[in-house]
Design a protein around this motif. Structure first.
Motif, PDB file in Angstrom:
ATOM      1  N   PRO A  29       9.312 -50.529  13.796  1.00 38.22           N
ATOM      2  CA  PRO A  29       9.743 -51.311  14.959  1.00 38.22           C
ATOM      3  C   PRO A  29      10.875 -50.625  15.724  1.00 38.22           C
ATOM      4  N   GLY A  30      10.721 -50.554  17.008  1.00 34.10           N
ATOM      5  CA  GLY A  30      11.739 -49.945  17.854  1.00 34.10           C
ATOM      6  C   GLY A  30      11.634 -48.432  17.957  1.00 34.10           C
ATOM      7  N   LYS A  31      10.792 -47.817  17.141  1.00 35.53           N
ATOM      8  CA  LYS A  31      10.648 -46.360  17.181  1.00 35.53           C
ATOM      9  C   LYS A  31       9.265 -45.955  17.657  1.00 35.53           C
ATOM     10  N   GLY A  32       8.230 -46.533  17.076  1.00 40.72           N
ATOM     11  CA  GLY A  32       6.884 -46.191  17.497  1.00 40.72           C
ATOM     12  C   GLY A  32       5.916 -46.071  16.356  1.00 40.72           C
ATOM     13  N   LYS A  33       4.765 -45.506  16.672  1.00 36.01           N
ATOM     14  CA  LYS A  33       3.676 -45.351  15.711  1.00 36.01           C
ATOM     15  C   LYS A  33       3.669 -43.919  15.175  1.00 36.01           C
ATOM     16  N   PHE A  34       3.339 -43.806  13.894  1.00 37.36           N
ATOM     17  CA  PHE A  34       3.295 -42.509  13.225  1.00 37.36           C
ATOM     18  C   PHE A  34       1.970 -42.353  12.502  1.00 37.36           C
ATOM     19  N   THR A  35       1.521 -41.129  12.382  1.00 38.41           N
ATOM     20  CA  THR A  35       0.376 -40.803  11.550  1.00 38.41           C
ATOM     21  C   THR A  35       0.833 -39.727  10.576  1.00 38.41           C
ATOM     22  N   LEU A  36       0.732 -40.035   9.297  1.00 35.46           N
ATOM     23  CA  LEU A  36       1.137 -39.107   8.247  1.00 35.46           C
ATOM     24  C   LEU A  36      -0.126 -38.552   7.612  1.00 35.46           C
ATOM     25  N   VAL A  37      -0.242 -37.230   7.547  1.00 35.62           N
ATOM     26  CA  VAL A  37      -1.429 -36.581   7.009  1.00 35.62           C
ATOM     27  C   VAL A  37      -1.031 -35.698   5.836  1.00 35.62           C
ATOM     28  N   LEU A  38      -1.647 -35.931   4.695  1.00 37.56           N
ATOM     29  CA  LEU A  38      -1.422 -35.101   3.516  1.00 37.56           C
ATOM     30  C   LEU A  38      -2.326 -33.881   3.623  1.00 37.56           C
ATOM     31  N   GLN A  39      -1.715 -32.712   3.608  1.00 40.59           N
ATOM     32  CA  GLN A  39      -2.481 -31.479   3.651  1.00 40.59           C
ATOM     33  C   GLN A  39      -2.163 -30.705   2.391  1.00 40.59           C
ATOM     34  N   GLU A  40      -3.120 -30.677   1.493  1.00 39.19           N
ATOM     35  CA  GLU A  40      -2.899 -29.969   0.243  1.00 39.19           C
ATOM     36  C   GLU A  40      -2.938 -28.471   0.488  1.00 39.19           C
ATOM     37  N   GLU A  41      -2.073 -27.787  -0.196  1.00 42.13           N
ATOM     38  CA  GLU A  41      -2.017 -26.338  -0.076  1.00 42.13           C
ATOM     39  C   GLU A  41      -2.096 -25.730  -1.461  1.00 42.13           C
ATOM     40  N   GLU A  42      -2.717 -24.587  -1.522  1.00 43.69           N
ATOM     41  CA  GLU A  42      -2.699 -23.838  -2.761  1.00 43.69           C
ATOM     42  C   GLU A  42      -1.308 -23.233  -2.907  1.00 43.69           C
ATOM     43  N   GLU A  43      -0.843 -23.110  -4.129  1.00 46.21           N
ATOM     44  CA  GLU A  43       0.497 -22.585  -4.362  1.00 46.21           C
ATOM     45  C   GLU A  43       0.682 -21.208  -3.753  1.00 46.21           C
ATOM     46  N   ASN A  44      -0.326 -20.383  -3.834  1.00 45.21           N
ATOM     47  CA  ASN A  44      -0.203 -19.003  -3.373  1.00 45.21           C
ATOM     48  C   ASN A  44      -0.421 -18.860  -1.872  1.00 45.21           C
ATOM     49  N   SER A  45      -0.876 -19.908  -1.195  1.00 49.80           N
ATOM     50  CA  SER A  45      -1.206 -19.757   0.221  1.00 49.80           C
ATOM     51  C   SER A  45       0.036 -19.475   1.064  1.00 49.80           C
ATOM     52  N   ILE A  46       1.144 -20.119   0.754  1.00 54.93           N
ATOM     53  CA  ILE A  46       2.369 -19.877   1.522  1.00 54.93           C
ATOM     54  C   ILE A  46       2.846 -18.451   1.284  1.00 54.93           C
ATOM     55  N   LYS A  47       2.805 -18.019   0.045  1.00 56.68           N
ATOM     56  CA  LYS A  47       3.218 -16.651  -0.278  1.00 56.68           C
ATOM     57  C   LYS A  47       2.353 -15.648   0.487  1.00 56.68           C
ATOM     58  N   ALA A  48       1.058 -15.879   0.522  1.00 58.49           N
ATOM     59  CA  ALA A  48       0.158 -14.968   1.232  1.00 58.49           C
ATOM     60  C   ALA A  48       0.456 -14.968   2.726  1.00 58.49           C
ATOM     61  N   ASP A  49       0.729 -16.148   3.288  1.00 61.86           N
ATOM     62  CA  ASP A  49       1.051 -16.227   4.718  1.00 61.86           C
ATOM     63  C   ASP A  49       2.337 -15.482   5.039  1.00 61.86           C
ATOM     64  N   VAL A  50       3.336 -15.610   4.166  1.00 62.78           N
ATOM     65  CA  VAL A  50       4.619 -14.935   4.373  1.00 62.78           C
ATOM     66  C   VAL A  50       4.442 -13.420   4.304  1.00 62.78           C
ATOM     67  N   GLU A  51       3.608 -12.975   3.376  1.00 56.00           N
ATOM     68  CA  GLU A  51       3.374 -11.530   3.253  1.00 56.00           C
ATOM     69  C   GLU A  51       2.659 -10.978   4.487  1.00 56.00           C
ATOM     70  N   LYS A  52       1.827 -11.789   5.119  1.00 49.76           N
ATOM     71  CA  LYS A  52       1.097 -11.356   6.309  1.00 49.76           C
ATOM     72  C   LYS A  52       1.955 -11.412   7.567  1.00 49.76           C
ATOM     73  N   ASN A  53       2.979 -12.296   7.555  1.00 46.98           N
ATOM     74  CA  ASN A  53       3.734 -12.546   8.773  1.00 46.98           C
ATOM     75  C   ASN A  53       5.236 -12.438   8.500  1.00 46.98           C
ATOM     76  N   PRO A  54       5.845 -11.303   8.806  1.00 52.31           N
ATOM     77  CA  PRO A  54       7.277 -11.122   8.561  1.00 52.31           C
ATOM     78  C   PRO A  54       8.152 -12.137   9.315  1.00 52.31           C
ATOM     79  N   HIS A  55       7.712 -12.583  10.487  1.00 54.57           N
ATOM     80  CA  HIS A  55       8.475 -13.564  11.249  1.00 54.57           C
ATOM     81  C   HIS A  55       8.530 -14.901  10.497  1.00 54.57           C
ATOM     82  N   LEU A  56       7.424 -15.286   9.866  1.00 56.57           N
ATOM     83  CA  LEU A  56       7.387 -16.516   9.078  1.00 56.57           C
ATOM     84  C   LEU A  56       8.340 -16.405   7.893  1.00 56.57           C
ATOM     85  N   LYS A  57       8.370 -15.242   7.267  1.00 54.45           N
ATOM     86  CA  LYS A  57       9.300 -15.034   6.150  1.00 54.45           C
ATOM     87  C   LYS A  57      10.742 -15.209   6.619  1.00 54.45           C
TER      88      LYS A  57
END
Length: 90
Positions: A29-57
């Motif tokens: 109330p007084g703020k608005g409507k929200f949609t919360l989405v659970l997105q499961e990730e593999e443990e290694n997926s973030i590590k792999a993304d960081v290795e591919k993208n130095p800016h993300l790291k």
């Protein structure tokens, strides 16, 4: 759509989310409507993304440093801040 009356209620709904129950729409109330989405990730997926993208790291490292220096906030702190600013108390 659910109406959330407390931070405890919201956290309980989040804890109950899983692969089959991965979307939760709610209103603060007084703020608005929200949609919360659970997105499961593999443990290694973030590590792999960081290795591919130095800016993300760099972004992750900066974020971690800011949190360590006290310039970040937890989820519960964010909800409390929203509550104070919009008259909704958790």
């Amino acid at each position: 759509m659910g109406f959330i009356q407390s931070s405890e209620e919201l956290m309980k709904r989040i804890e109950n989310m899983d692969r089959d129950n991965s979307v939760f729409q709610f209103s603060i109330p007084g703020k608005g409507k929200f949609t919360l989405v659970l997105q499961e990730e593999e443990e290694n997926s973030i590590k792999a993304d960081v290795e591919k993208n130095p800016h993300l790291k760099q972004m992750i490292e900066e974020s971690q440093n800011e949190y360590k220096e006290g310039r970040g906030m937890s989820t519960s702190e964010l909800f409390k801040s929203l509550g104070r600013n919009y008259g909704f108390y958790f």
